[in-house]
Write a protein that holds these residues in place. Sequence first.
Motif, PDB file in Angstrom:
ATOM      1  N   SER A 211       9.734  -7.860  -7.798  1.00 21.48           N
ATOM      2  CA  SER A 211      10.329  -6.824  -6.946  1.00 21.48           C
ATOM      3  C   SER A 211       9.829  -5.425  -7.336  1.00 21.48           C
ATOM      4  O   SER A 211       9.526  -4.590  -6.479  1.00 21.48           O
ATOM      5  CB  SER A 211      11.855  -6.883  -7.041  1.00 21.48           C
ATOM      6  OG  SER A 211      12.269  -6.569  -8.364  1.00 21.48           O
ATOM      7  N   ASN A 214       6.376  -5.143  -6.130  1.00 21.57           N
ATOM      8  CA  ASN A 214       6.380  -4.943  -4.672  1.00 21.57           C
ATOM      9  C   ASN A 214       6.682  -3.484  -4.322  1.00 21.57           C
ATOM     10  O   ASN A 214       6.035  -2.889  -3.451  1.00 21.57           O
ATOM     11  CB  ASN A 214       7.428  -5.871  -4.053  1.00 21.57           C
ATOM     12  CG  ASN A 214       7.374  -5.851  -2.532  1.00 21.57           C
ATOM     13  OD1 ASN A 214       6.386  -5.401  -1.948  1.00 21.57           O
ATOM     14  ND2 ASN A 214       8.430  -6.311  -1.893  1.00 21.57           N
ATOM     15  N   GLN A 215       7.651  -2.884  -5.011  1.00 22.35           N
ATOM     16  CA  GLN A 215       7.971  -1.480  -4.754  1.00 22.35           C
ATOM     17  C   GLN A 215       6.797  -0.569  -5.096  1.00 22.35           C
ATOM     18  O   GLN A 215       6.468   0.364  -4.346  1.00 22.35           O
ATOM     19  CB  GLN A 215       9.207  -1.082  -5.563  1.00 22.35           C
ATOM     20  CG  GLN A 215      10.498  -1.722  -5.083  1.00 22.35           C
ATOM     21  CD  GLN A 215      11.684  -1.336  -5.940  1.00 22.35           C
ATOM     22  OE1 GLN A 215      11.524  -0.583  -6.903  1.00 22.35           O
ATOM     23  NE2 GLN A 215      12.862  -1.862  -5.590  1.00 22.35           N
ATOM     24  N   LEU A 218       4.237  -0.929  -2.461  1.00 23.99           N
ATOM     25  CA  LEU A 218       4.635  -0.213  -1.246  1.00 23.99           C
ATOM     26  C   LEU A 218       4.413   1.289  -1.395  1.00 23.99           C
ATOM     27  O   LEU A 218       3.950   1.967  -0.464  1.00 23.99           O
ATOM     28  CB  LEU A 218       6.106  -0.498  -0.933  1.00 23.99           C
ATOM     29  CG  LEU A 218       6.433  -1.910  -0.425  1.00 23.99           C
ATOM     30  CD1 LEU A 218       7.936  -2.102  -0.334  1.00 23.99           C
ATOM     31  CD2 LEU A 218       5.780  -2.162   0.934  1.00 23.99           C
ATOM     32  N   GLN A 219       4.721   1.838  -2.584  1.00 22.05           N
ATOM     33  CA  GLN A 219       4.460   3.258  -2.816  1.00 22.05           C
ATOM     34  C   GLN A 219       2.981   3.570  -2.762  1.00 22.05           C
ATOM     35  O   GLN A 219       2.556   4.567  -2.150  1.00 22.05           O
ATOM     36  CB  GLN A 219       5.039   3.671  -4.171  1.00 22.05           C
ATOM     37  CG  GLN A 219       6.561   3.690  -4.219  1.00 22.05           C
ATOM     38  CD  GLN A 219       7.082   4.058  -5.583  1.00 22.05           C
ATOM     39  OE1 GLN A 219       6.293   4.270  -6.512  1.00 22.05           O
ATOM     40  NE2 GLN A 219       8.407   4.105  -5.717  1.00 22.05           N
ATOM     41  N   LEU A 221       0.773   1.895  -1.111  1.00 21.86           N
ATOM     42  CA  LEU A 221       0.363   1.775   0.289  1.00 21.86           C
ATOM     43  C   LEU A 221       0.716   3.035   1.072  1.00 21.86           C
ATOM     44  O   LEU A 221      -0.074   3.519   1.896  1.00 21.86           O
ATOM     45  CB  LEU A 221       1.049   0.556   0.909  1.00 21.86           C
ATOM     46  CG  LEU A 221       0.723   0.272   2.377  1.00 21.86           C
ATOM     47  CD1 LEU A 221      -0.766  -0.026   2.543  1.00 21.86           C
ATOM     48  CD2 LEU A 221       1.551  -0.898   2.896  1.00 21.86           C
ATOM     49  N   GLY A 222       1.911   3.592   0.805  1.00 27.00           N
ATOM     50  CA  GLY A 222       2.285   4.833   1.489  1.00 27.00           C
ATOM     51  C   GLY A 222       1.349   5.977   1.127  1.00 27.00           C
ATOM     52  O   GLY A 222       0.912   6.744   2.003  1.00 27.00           O
ATOM     53  N   GLU A 225      -1.926   5.430   2.871  1.00 24.26           N
ATOM     54  CA  GLU A 225      -1.838   5.777   4.301  1.00 24.26           C
ATOM     55  C   GLU A 225      -1.883   7.296   4.491  1.00 24.26           C
ATOM     56  O   GLU A 225      -2.553   7.789   5.410  1.00 24.26           O
ATOM     57  CB  GLU A 225      -0.541   5.210   4.878  1.00 24.26           C
ATOM     58  CG  GLU A 225      -0.575   3.700   5.056  1.00 24.26           C
ATOM     59  CD  GLU A 225       0.734   3.166   5.592  1.00 24.26           C
ATOM     60  OE1 GLU A 225       1.704   3.975   5.683  1.00 24.26           O
ATOM     61  OE2 GLU A 225       0.809   1.964   5.911  1.00 24.26           O
TER      62      GLU A 225
END
Length: 384
Positions: A211, A214-215, A218-219, A221-222, A225
């Motif tokens: 988890s 995953n966080q 995700l950070q 990935l942000g 982007e």
Amino acid sequence: MATTSLPFLEDRGRLKLKVENRIKNVFVTQSEESRHGHQIDVKHIPVVTETSSKVLEAGVNTLQKTLVLKKQAELDEVDKQLALKRQEFKSSVQALAQRKSELEIKQQQTKERAMKFEKFVAENEVKRCRALNKYEVAWEQNNLKQKEIEGLTEQLKQLRARHQVLKERMTKYKIYEDYLMKTLDCLPSTFRDSGSDSLAMPIIRRHETLSITNQELLQCLGHLEEEVEDGQRKLQTMKQEHIIKKLMANKDLSELQSELESLKEKNKQAEVNLLMEQGLSRDKIEEVGSLFMAINNLAELCYIPTYGPLQNMSVLTKMDMVKEYILDKADMEKRARGLMDSGSEMTSRTALTDKKGRGSMKSIGSKTQIKSSSKVSGKSETMG
């Protein structure tokens, strides 16, 4: 001081004269005996016992001697009135002095009141400024508090929404919890141990690490982007700058090409002038000048607006314009001949004879113009 006129006095009756037996009118040099004697023939003079003012008030016609009394009475009256006026003036002066003192006192009181009022106004102004500053500070604090309240209410709304979502999620996953609890009840006692040596702890730790990973992913990935969006914006701006620079370069290139063409024309003209100055004789120069004048005259006669202004044309352009003009006229002549052939014979014969004469003259003129233009072009080529 002017004397006031006395009022007319009404008659209040006649005067009452009191006649008394007084001393006879005798001379001073008479003896006393002669004074007391012979009283029978003495005439008694009436003596006026009234004052002069009363006599004048009665309005009696007096003699000239009484005029003095009249003037004396008027003078007494004037003196009385003057005394009264002086008394009135003195009383009025005293009243004015008293009034002046009262006014000075009132003025002093008014000044004191004005000073007190100014002091009161200044104190009120200071109080107003203080109150205004306090109001502004309170208003700013109120705005800050209002913004804080709005932010807190927004956070409260978000927390309530989060609480509602978590509550819904708890109700959603409640069945799984019940299932797991029932499963734990069914498992033997060795699996129920919640210590560090239990079999479920590695799975839980693995889930926690996954988890967290995953966080982090995700950070990342942000962030990636955001970097991609920034790169796209920069690429778009670079494309726009490239287009602008390209347009500017094309504009500069066209300007340089036009300058190059103008420099070439100037170079050719300078070479012609140089050759004319160096090797050509006066006859050739005159011939070339006459040819240029002829070309200019023909260009003026055969001017076509599509070629632009006549002053900016070169010699070859003028000759091309004259040639096109002659060809257009020849084409028009051919068309006119074709139209006239369909007419009557007499008209056609006369028209043909006239046109032949005109055509011969025009052909001769066109031939001479073409020859002159060919000569000029050949000379210009040789000069070039």
